[in-house]
Design an enzyme around this catalytic site. Structure first.
Site, PDB file in Angstrom:
ATOM      1  N   ASP A  60     -15.271  24.455  33.748  1.00 41.85           N
ATOM      2  CA  ASP A  60     -14.208  24.029  34.653  1.00 41.85           C
ATOM      3  C   ASP A  60     -13.596  25.268  35.286  1.00 41.85           C
ATOM      4  O   ASP A  60     -13.171  26.194  34.583  1.00 41.85           O
ATOM      5  CB  ASP A  60     -13.133  23.252  33.880  1.00 41.85           C
ATOM      6  CG  ASP A  60     -13.617  21.884  33.438  1.00 41.85           C
ATOM      7  OD1 ASP A  60     -14.795  21.555  33.698  1.00 41.85           O
ATOM      8  OD2 ASP A  60     -12.823  21.145  32.830  1.00 41.85           O
ATOM      9  N   ASP A  68     -13.054   8.582  36.861  1.00 43.75           N
ATOM     10  CA  ASP A  68     -12.044   9.082  35.933  1.00 43.75           C
ATOM     11  C   ASP A  68     -10.973   8.011  35.781  1.00 43.75           C
ATOM     12  O   ASP A  68     -10.494   7.465  36.780  1.00 43.75           O
ATOM     13  CB  ASP A  68     -11.422  10.366  36.470  1.00 43.75           C
ATOM     14  CG  ASP A  68     -12.474  11.393  36.878  1.00 43.75           C
ATOM     15  OD1 ASP A  68     -13.469  11.515  36.141  1.00 43.75           O
ATOM     16  OD2 ASP A  68     -12.298  12.058  37.913  1.00 43.75           O
TER      17      ASP A  68
END
Length: 239
Positions: A8, A129
């Site tokens: 990330d 998500d």
């Protein structure tokens, strides 16, 4: 089941967030390409990259770091975060990215997902998500009334390579993945489902594998913390 180590990216660094909060970032390194090379050396088959700044900005922000990773490793990489138009999709794929992940636009512009999946077979995934079964967009900052399974089913005939399902409340929390919800989704659709969020132990990985429904799992913090040894996990999952 494929294990995808996660890198990330925030401000050019490798970080992990807690439940998607940008101000709750832990920095794990300032050389993402070196981290990618270490994951490759351990034997991974894929890498999962996220441009966190890009997810909020709506356009690529950590492009330089991603390009450095693509130059450094030979394993295929998938990238999500800020990819919201055809030009950006084409640009990333031309630079050697194996797969783009479309999240926010899957809700706001599903026609783009269909167009991209048709133009680039096998190279487009949808990132879903969710909090409490409802889809969140724009770097998880905006919660919608769209249900996860409904959104996934809407792409059944689009040629999407995979659905990457993240339970936001589990992400970065080291509390285990939402196996039940992920399994329900995987069994409700024919598109391969990759689990993300909370994968923190070897037991989590084997539990996901043993559903015989989930195609892959993404893990980040547990690999950086040493809670999961990547090489050991890869061998166990390949057995």
């Amino acid at each position: 089941m494929i294990l995808y180590p996660a890198i990330d990216l925030k401000d050019g660094q490798c970080v992990r967030l807690l439940r998607g909060e940008m101000d709750a970032a832990t920095v794990f390194g300032d050389d993402p390409a070196a981290q990618a090379a270490a994951f490759e050396a351990a034997g991974c088959e894929w890498l999962h990259l996220v441009d966190l700044n890009g997810a909020f900005a709506g356009q690529p922000v950590n492009g330089r770091a991603v390009e450095a990773i693509l130059r450094r490793v030979n394993v295929p990489c998938q990238l999500g975060g800020g990819i919201r138009d055809m030009a950006t999709i084409e640009s990333w794929l031309s630079k050697g990215l194996a797969r783009v992940i479309l999240g926010t636009v899957a809700v706001e512009n599903p026609a783009l997902v269909r167009e991209a999946a048709l133009a680039f077979p096998g190279k487009v995934a949808v990132g879903i998500d969710a909090r409490n079964g409802r889809v969140a967009t724009k770097g998880w900052a905006h919660e919608t009334d769209v249900m996860v399974t409904d959104l996934a089913r809407s792409f059944e005939d689009a040629g999407v390579a995979a659905i990457i399902y993240t339970d936001i409340d589990r992400d970065g929390a080291m509390q285990g993945p939402n196996i039940a919800a992920t399994t329900v989704l995987a069994r409700a659709i024919s598109i391969p489902v990759i689990a993300s969020g909370g994968v923190s132990t070897m037991a989590d990985l084997t539990a996901l594998r043993d559903t015989h429904a989930i195609a892959g799992a993404i893990s980040g913090r547990a690999l950086y913390d040493g809670a999961i040894d990547l090489a050991t996990a890869l061998k166990a999952l390949a057995a």
